[in-house]
Write an enzyme that holds these catalytic residues in place. Structure first.
Site, short mmCIF file in Angstrom:
data_model
loop_
_atom_site.label_atom_id
_atom_site.label_comp_id
_atom_site.label_asym_id
_atom_site.label_seq_id
_atom_site.Cartn_x
_atom_site.Cartn_y
_atom_site.Cartn_z
N TYR A 55 0.73 -1.42 0.01
CA TYR A 55 0.02 -0.04 0.18
C TYR A 55 0.75 1.28 0.02
O TYR A 55 1.71 1.44 0.56
CB TYR A 55 -0.84 -0.05 1.19
CG TYR A 55 -1.60 1.44 1.32
CD1 TYR A 55 -2.73 1.82 0.51
CD2 TYR A 55 -1.15 2.55 2.38
CE1 TYR A 55 -3.14 3.04 0.47
CE2 TYR A 55 -1.63 3.52 2.26
CZ TYR A 55 -2.71 4.11 1.41
OH TYR A 55 -3.34 5.13 1.41
N HIS A 85 -1.99 16.75 -2.77
CA HIS A 85 -2.64 16.88 -1.52
C HIS A 85 -2.51 18.35 -1.18
O HIS A 85 -2.78 18.48 0.29
CB HIS A 85 -1.95 15.63 -0.76
CG HIS A 85 -2.86 14.46 -0.95
ND1 HIS A 85 -2.92 13.79 -2.10
CD2 HIS A 85 -3.09 13.50 -0.04
CE1 HIS A 85 -3.36 12.75 -2.09
NE2 HIS A 85 -3.54 12.51 -0.65
N ASN A 197 1.84 11.53 5.73
CA ASN A 197 1.10 10.71 6.73
C ASN A 197 1.81 11.07 8.11
O ASN A 197 2.97 10.32 8.19
CB ASN A 197 1.28 9.21 6.25
CG ASN A 197 -0.03 8.87 5.61
OD1 ASN A 197 -0.12 7.50 5.11
ND2 ASN A 197 -1.08 9.63 5.24
N TYR A 279 -16.34 32.97 44.89
CA TYR A 279 -15.59 31.90 44.61
C TYR A 279 -14.47 32.13 43.63
O TYR A 279 -13.41 31.32 43.76
CB TYR A 279 -16.63 30.97 43.86
CG TYR A 279 -17.47 30.04 44.58
CD1 TYR A 279 -17.62 30.24 45.85
CD2 TYR A 279 -18.46 29.53 44.00
CE1 TYR A 279 -18.47 29.48 46.80
CE2 TYR A 279 -19.43 28.58 44.58
CZ TYR A 279 -19.51 28.81 45.88
OH TYR A 279 -20.46 27.93 46.52
N ARG A 282 -11.88 32.33 46.54
CA ARG A 282 -11.76 31.54 47.39
C ARG A 282 -11.20 30.12 46.77
O ARG A 282 -10.70 29.23 47.68
CB ARG A 282 -13.22 31.40 48.06
CG ARG A 282 -12.85 30.56 49.53
CD ARG A 282 -14.35 30.52 50.25
NE ARG A 282 -15.37 31.12 49.79
CZ ARG A 282 -16.60 30.68 49.92
NH1 ARG A 282 -17.03 29.59 50.40
NH2 ARG A 282 -17.58 31.53 49.52
N PHE A 328 -1.12 7.28 11.86
CA PHE A 328 -1.45 8.49 11.51
C PHE A 328 -2.58 9.20 12.24
O PHE A 328 -2.87 10.44 12.06
CB PHE A 328 -1.52 8.75 9.85
CG PHE A 328 -2.61 7.93 9.49
CD1 PHE A 328 -3.85 7.75 9.72
CD2 PHE A 328 -2.26 6.68 8.69
CE1 PHE A 328 -4.73 6.89 9.33
CE2 PHE A 328 -2.90 5.82 8.11
CZ PHE A 328 -4.35 5.90 8.39
N GLU A 412 -11.93 6.22 4.47
CA GLU A 412 -11.37 6.80 5.60
C GLU A 412 -12.58 7.30 6.43
O GLU A 412 -13.19 8.47 6.23
CB GLU A 412 -10.28 7.88 5.32
CG GLU A 412 -9.28 7.31 4.78
CD GLU A 412 -8.38 8.43 3.99
OE1 GLU A 412 -8.82 9.67 3.96
OE2 GLU A 412 -7.31 7.85 3.30
#
Length: 495
Positions: A55, A85, A197, A279, A282, A328, A412
């Protein structure tokens, strides 16, 4: 010059502080080179002998994983991957974060499980060491399959493409050869995938946010002490025994820190104390302490990721394996980044409440911290500004990690959205710095109304340093510049 040895095993944030020094240089030692070469040689031999597809090495990517690619096209396959990409959009990523991306990518590749060549890693080191900062954009990553789009933009200059910053000017990637003599790389099989990746976009933002978060946490304690003194608050809520019976580490640490800042104060044991404080005063140990504990948790997650190889496939030479898996995936970072955003936003939320108390005309302080309120609005609107930022942080703290959108034709089908968690976390950090800057402005103003009373030496020195930047406001004036100076003080003050 500061040197960061890529072979250094990172145990805590302290081990990577050098990366925040603008003069830092990366050192790729013999150990890292040997691991990278061993893995590359193994992959080359594996490709020579294996007939089955691997792959991303001899196949397409994502849902194209079943499409084989001829051996004479493997280099083009990797170049095509980077070019196609590089789809980053939106605002540019800060240059200091991009430098972290470069360093963290080099470190991830150095473990010898990625199959890249030494010369490819060396070029990334050259970028970092010579101040070449690729142009990367904030949007485009789903935080799974790695930070594909931003890492692709970061790696375009390796191919003589894309853009980069150098000494304050923007250049085309093609200019690197003319400027430095660096010829564009011809990527070998698997290299484009190894570069893209990975979790380095998320991780760089995470490390940057952690760096600032630690400072913000420390500043919150010190500024809160100024506010406590200015409000004529009590020190009993910081008594050690109170916190020993509920021994959260951050809570104990916060109470101890506040008491140390109060040591020697002429105000904290003075007259006119009310029975209880609100608060926001405190419960400083409980609220600030919980954020400290959260910061400690995310530090462990982030440093584990710094020590990790996060691309795909994972090449395991000693086990004779090339495995397509999911290192990844940004889920560990995404959850931790959402958690860090919430923890920091709470420091801002309680800070704004202290600011509100200081301007409310209580405990002998004038309304809106000016002597002639009515004619003067004083510190009315800085609190509005702080409240608006707190509100924005609440919206930003909606978790990103619980969202997912299918991509790559359903291959994906679960993503972390960690990149969105990362960029919003940076915004939250910077917002909290603004909120604390506004609190400090109010606290110092209120403390001046307690004169001639004096706080501790530590607090008085801190306020005196602040007063060199931001003056006491006697009558209405243009405030935004003073707020800007106050925020800058918070960001850069030494604790």
């Amino acid at each position: 010059m500061v040197v960061f040895d890529i072979d250094t095993l990172v145990h805590s944030y302290d081990d990577i502080q050098a990366l925040f020094n603008p003069d830092c240089r990366l050192h790729l030692g013999d150990g890292a080179r040997a691991r990278i070469s061993k893995c590359r040689n193994y992959l080359d031999e594996r490709m020579r002998t294996q007939k089955e597809p691997i792959y991303g090495v001899t196949t397409g990517f994502g849902s194209l994983c079943n499409v084989s690619v001829d051996r004479d096209q493997l280099s083009q396959l990797q170049k095509n991957l980077v070019m196609s990409h590089a789809c980053g959009v939106g605002e540019e990523v800060r240059e200091d974060i991009v430098r972290l991306m470069l360093a963290l990518k080099v470190k991830s590749l150095s473990y010898g499980f990625s199959g890249v060549r030494v010369e490819t890693v060396e070029r990334l080191v050259d970028f970092y060491n010579n101040g070449v900062t690729p142009v990367v954009y904030q949007q485009g990553s789903l935080g799974a399959s790695g930070d594909l789009a931003p890492l692709a933009n970061m790696c375009l200059p390796l191919l003589g493409l894309g853009e980069f910053h150098y000494r304050g000017e923007r250049h085309d990637g093609a200019e690197l050869e003319r400027m430095f003599g660096w010829k564009p790389l011809t990527l070998a099989s698997k290299e484009g995938l190894a570069l893209l990746n990975g979790t380095q976009f998320m991780l760089a933002h995470a490390v940057w946010a952690l760096h600032r978060a630690k400072h913000v946490s420390a500043m919150a304690d010190k500024i809160a002490t100024v506010s406590l003194e200015a409000f004529n608050g009590r020190k009993e809520p910081f008594t050690p025994g109170v916190h020993e019976v509920r021994p959260h580490r951050g809570q104990i640490e916060t109470a101890r820190t506040i008491l140390s800042y109060l040591e020697g104060s002429g105000l904290i044991d003075g007259p006119g104390k009310e029975v209880q404080d609100p608060y926001s005063f405190r419960c400083i140990p409980q609220v600030h302490g919980a954020s400290k504990d959260a910061i400690g948790y995310v530090e462990n997650v982030f440093m584990t990721e710094v020590n990790s190889a996060t691309d795909n496939p994972t090449v395991l030479p000693d086990e004779d394996l090339v495995i397509s898996a999911g290192n990844f995936h940004g889920q560990p970072l995404s959850i931790a980044l959402d958690f860090l955003s919430i923890a920091l936003a709470e420091l801002g939320s309680i800070s704004e409440r202290r600011t509100y108390q200081l301007i409310s005309g209580k405990r002998g302080l004038p309304s809106f911290l000016v002597a002639k309120s009515g004619l003067n609005s004083g510190f009315m609107i800085p609190q509005y500004a702080a409240a608006s930022i707190v509100s924005q942080n609440k919206q930003l703290c909606t978790p990103c990690v619980v969202d997912t959108i299918d991509s790559s034709q359903g291959q994906e089908d679960h993503v972390s959205m960690g990149a969105n968690a990362a960029t919003k976390c940076v915004r939250v950090v910077m917002n909290v710095e603004k909120i604390l800057g506004i609190e400090m402005m109010n606290a110092a103003q209120a403390l001046d109304f307690r004169r001639p009373g004096r706080s501790s030496r530590i607090i008085e020195d801190f306020v005196a340093e602040y007063r060199r930047r931001v003056p006491f406001i006697g009558e209405d004036t243009v405030m935004y510049k003073h707020i800007g100076e106050s925020v800058d003080f918070v960001v850069n003050a030494v604790i």
